[in-house]
Design a protein around this motif. Structure first.
Motif, PDB file in Angstrom:
ATOM      1  N   ASP A  17       0.853  -1.175   0.000  1.00  0.00           N
ATOM      2  CA  ASP A  17       0.000   0.000   0.000  1.00  0.00           C
ATOM      3  C   ASP A  17       0.899   1.239   0.000  1.00  0.00           C
ATOM      4  O   ASP A  17       2.035   1.196   0.492  1.00  0.00           O
ATOM      5  CB  ASP A  17      -0.904   0.029   1.228  1.00  0.00           C
ATOM      6  CG  ASP A  17      -2.051  -0.960   1.131  1.00  0.00           C
ATOM      7  OD1 ASP A  17      -2.074  -1.752   0.164  1.00  0.00           O
ATOM      8  OD2 ASP A  17      -2.919  -0.950   2.023  1.00  0.00           O
ATOM      9  N   MET A  18       0.372   2.366  -0.517  1.00  0.00           N
ATOM     10  CA  MET A  18       1.238   3.540  -0.636  1.00  0.00           C
ATOM     11  C   MET A  18       0.450   4.834  -0.557  1.00  0.00           C
ATOM     12  O   MET A  18      -0.670   4.949  -1.065  1.00  0.00           O
ATOM     13  CB  MET A  18       2.009   3.503  -1.964  1.00  0.00           C
ATOM     14  CG  MET A  18       2.823   4.761  -2.249  1.00  0.00           C
ATOM     15  SD  MET A  18       3.894   4.590  -3.686  1.00  0.00           S
ATOM     16  CE  MET A  18       5.150   3.519  -2.985  1.00  0.00           C
ATOM     17  N   VAL A  19       1.087   5.823   0.086  1.00  0.00           N
ATOM     18  CA  VAL A  19       0.683   7.215  -0.019  1.00  0.00           C
ATOM     19  C   VAL A  19       1.788   7.914  -0.795  1.00  0.00           C
ATOM     20  O   VAL A  19       2.932   7.981  -0.341  1.00  0.00           O
ATOM     21  CB  VAL A  19       0.510   7.872   1.361  1.00  0.00           C
ATOM     22  CG1 VAL A  19       0.166   9.356   1.204  1.00  0.00           C
ATOM     23  CG2 VAL A  19      -0.558   7.156   2.172  1.00  0.00           C
ATOM     24  N   GLY A  20       1.467   8.427  -1.986  1.00  0.00           N
ATOM     25  CA  GLY A  20       2.472   9.041  -2.844  1.00  0.00           C
ATOM     26  C   GLY A  20       2.169  10.497  -3.104  1.00  0.00           C
ATOM     27  O   GLY A  20       1.153  10.830  -3.715  1.00  0.00           O
ATOM     28  N   GLY A  21       3.037  11.371  -2.623  1.00  0.00           N
ATOM     29  CA  GLY A  21       2.871  12.801  -2.837  1.00  0.00           C
ATOM     30  C   GLY A  21       4.015  13.349  -3.667  1.00  0.00           C
ATOM     31  O   GLY A  21       5.184  13.087  -3.372  1.00  0.00           O
ATOM     32  N   ALA A  22       3.696  14.083  -4.722  1.00  0.00           N
ATOM     33  CA  ALA A  22       4.719  14.701  -5.571  1.00  0.00           C
ATOM     34  C   ALA A  22       4.104  15.879  -6.294  1.00  0.00           C
ATOM     35  O   ALA A  22       2.880  15.958  -6.456  1.00  0.00           O
ATOM     36  CB  ALA A  22       5.292  13.695  -6.569  1.00  0.00           C
ATOM     37  N   ASN A  23       4.956  16.791  -6.722  1.00  0.00           N
ATOM     38  CA  ASN A  23       4.489  17.988  -7.415  1.00  0.00           C
ATOM     39  C   ASN A  23       3.635  17.625  -8.623  1.00  0.00           C
ATOM     40  O   ASN A  23       3.783  16.550  -9.211  1.00  0.00           O
ATOM     41  CB  ASN A  23       5.673  18.832  -7.886  1.00  0.00           C
ATOM     42  CG  ASN A  23       6.460  19.424  -6.728  1.00  0.00           C
ATOM     43  OD1 ASN A  23       5.939  19.553  -5.629  1.00  0.00           O
ATOM     44  ND2 ASN A  23       7.695  19.796  -6.977  1.00  0.00           N
ATOM     45  N   THR A  24       2.742  18.529  -9.017  1.00  0.00           N
ATOM     46  CA  THR A  24       1.958  18.320 -10.221  1.00  0.00           C
ATOM     47  C   THR A  24       2.891  18.211 -11.421  1.00  0.00           C
ATOM     48  O   THR A  24       3.943  18.850 -11.468  1.00  0.00           O
ATOM     49  CB  THR A  24       0.984  19.484 -10.443  1.00  0.00           C
ATOM     50  OG1 THR A  24       1.731  20.700 -10.534  1.00  0.00           O
ATOM     51  CG2 THR A  24      -0.014  19.584  -9.314  1.00  0.00           C
ATOM     52  N   GLY A  25       2.508  17.369 -12.379  1.00  0.00           N
ATOM     53  CA  GLY A  25       3.321  17.192 -13.568  1.00  0.00           C
ATOM     54  C   GLY A  25       4.558  16.347 -13.362  1.00  0.00           C
ATOM     55  O   GLY A  25       5.462  16.350 -14.203  1.00  0.00           O
TER      56      GLY A  25
END
Length: 419
Positions: free
Chosen positions: A47-55
């Motif tokens: 399972d994962m929570v993935g946060g990164a800038n748009t694009g």
């Protein structure tokens, strides 16, 4: 991180040759940081929570491992009206875009993998026809998905992977009831993946209840962004004049302008028209066919100025969009990042401008605080802020003295920068 990204290839992330070859055709030369960190964990079933800038390539980060898992499973994939992998998104346009991306990644496997996008605003019958015999991947908005379930067009009790794209929006109050209804239909044992550009603290806490021992990858970074942010102080009532001046002065190839209400789109378009600028509008009151035509026209460059509500703020990929302008500030600080993130995507240089008058000043400070940045207030030459407002714009707030009745105010030095 940078050195690892430069050395990494999609092949050594564990992707199979067929997918790697397709990525070469699409000119995906190296994995982005979110792809580099997410793909191996998703392939391993985490399972994962993935946060990164748009694009930054989040769609490929979850779509490529899902495609590989489908190809490598031993049991027959499509039986009856079941679906194996479910991707939930908040808007119709994003559903169509994500499904298009997934189909592009699996282009050479199109006889083996069936992907269907389902969303409201259009007739449900063609979507029901596409779902006959089941499918591997559904990309759906929650409301239409529940309609299809209630019509027995699809069953969710064999879903192996659940993805919430734009997860902060999916976990917000507006989707709570629909999302809870969908979760109740899913099996307890499944892989759950949450991806977004922003994860407010309340959303992060809520998200963890949905996941089992998740991997948390947070790569949001202002330093790595290719998007330049600027904020311009203007007098109350002069936003339209400043906006028209900037558009004419810079002759941007395309301009995306955000406002907060549907009627504000039409009203601003009319005012720009009187100043010689033709603009199209994009909001929820337009039929789906009209929305699709407008968005396609903007993406192709046929439409140069588009005025939109926040339905255009989430996930839409508009290639090489030079500038986004906040005519109205978004109500949510998180939506600010999603709005300006339509520009500066995939390593392209972009520009996010905000126009603020006296009434916007404190809200923009909240946006800065929540998103952990601070921008210098600038002015546009010829549209300088009146002296009686300059202190409120550019200096820390302080108790206001009682009216003196005599004497002149000392003129404040103001920051005036050319674009």
């Amino acid at each position: 991180m940078t050195d690892n990204t430069q050395q990494a290839t999609f092949a050594n992330l564990g992707l199979i040759p067929t997918l790697v070859e397709r990525l070469v055709e699409l000119e995906y030369h190296q994995p982005t940081p979110i792809q580099l960190q997410a793909i191996p964990h998703i392939l391993a079933g985490k399972d994962m929570v993935g946060g990164a800038n748009t694009g930054s390539g989040k769609t490929a980060a979850f779509a490529l491992p899902i495609l590989q898992q489908i190809l490598q499973q031993d049991t027959p994939r499509r039986r009856g009206n079941f679906v194996s992998h479910l991707i939930l998104v908040p808007t119709r346009e994003l559903a169509a875009q994500v499904a298009s991306n997934v189909k592009s990644y699996s282009y050479h496997l199109r006889e083996q993998i069936k992907t269907v996008a389902v969303f409201g605003g259009v007739s449900v019958n063609p979507q029901m026809q596409l779902l006959r015999g089941g499918c591997d991947i559904i990309v759906a908005t929650p409301g239409r998905l529940l309609d299809l379930v209630s019509s027995n067009a699809i069953k969710l009790d064999r879903v192996k992977t659940l993805v919430l794209d734009e997860a902060d929006r999916m976990l917000s109050l507006g989707f709570t009831e629909e999302l809870n209804n969908i979760l109740a239909l899913l099996p307890e044992q499944k892989q759950t993946l949450l991806f977004s550009a922003t994860f407010p603290d309340k959303v992060t806490t809520l998200a963890k209840h949905l996941l089992s021992d998740p991997v948390d990858v947070q790569l949001q970074s202002a330093e790595e962004s290719t998007l330049v942010q600027r904020v311009f102080s203007v007098n109350k009532g002069e936003k339209t004049a400043v906006l028209a001046h900037l558009i004419k002065q810079h002759q941007w190839r395309q301009t995306l302008i955000f406002v907060n209400a549907k009627n504000a789109c039409n009203h601003l378009a009319q005012k720009l028209s009187k100043r010689g600028i033709t603009a199209e509008v994009f909001h929820g009151d337009k039929g789906q066919g009209a929305r699709t035509r407008v968005l396609d026209g903007f993406k192709s460059g046929e439409i140069q100025v588009l005025i939109a509500t926040d339905i255009a703020a989430r996930g839409l990929d508009i290639e090489k969009l030079p500038v986004v302008i906040n005519f109205d500030l978004p109500r949510s600080p998180a939506d600010y990042m999603h709005r300006i993130g339509r520009s500066g995507r995939a390593g392209e240089v972009g520009l996010g401008l905000s126009l603020i008058d006296y009434d916007d000043y404190h809200h923009f400070k909240v946006i800065e605080k929540k998103n952990k940045f601070r921008l210098e207030r600038e002015q546009v030459a010829g549209f300088e802020v009146d002296d009686d407002q300059s202190e409120a714009y550019f200096l820390p707030m302080r108790p206001q003295p009682a009216p003196a009745g005599t004497g002149k105010k000392k003129k404040k030095k103001r920051n005036q920068l050319e674009m």
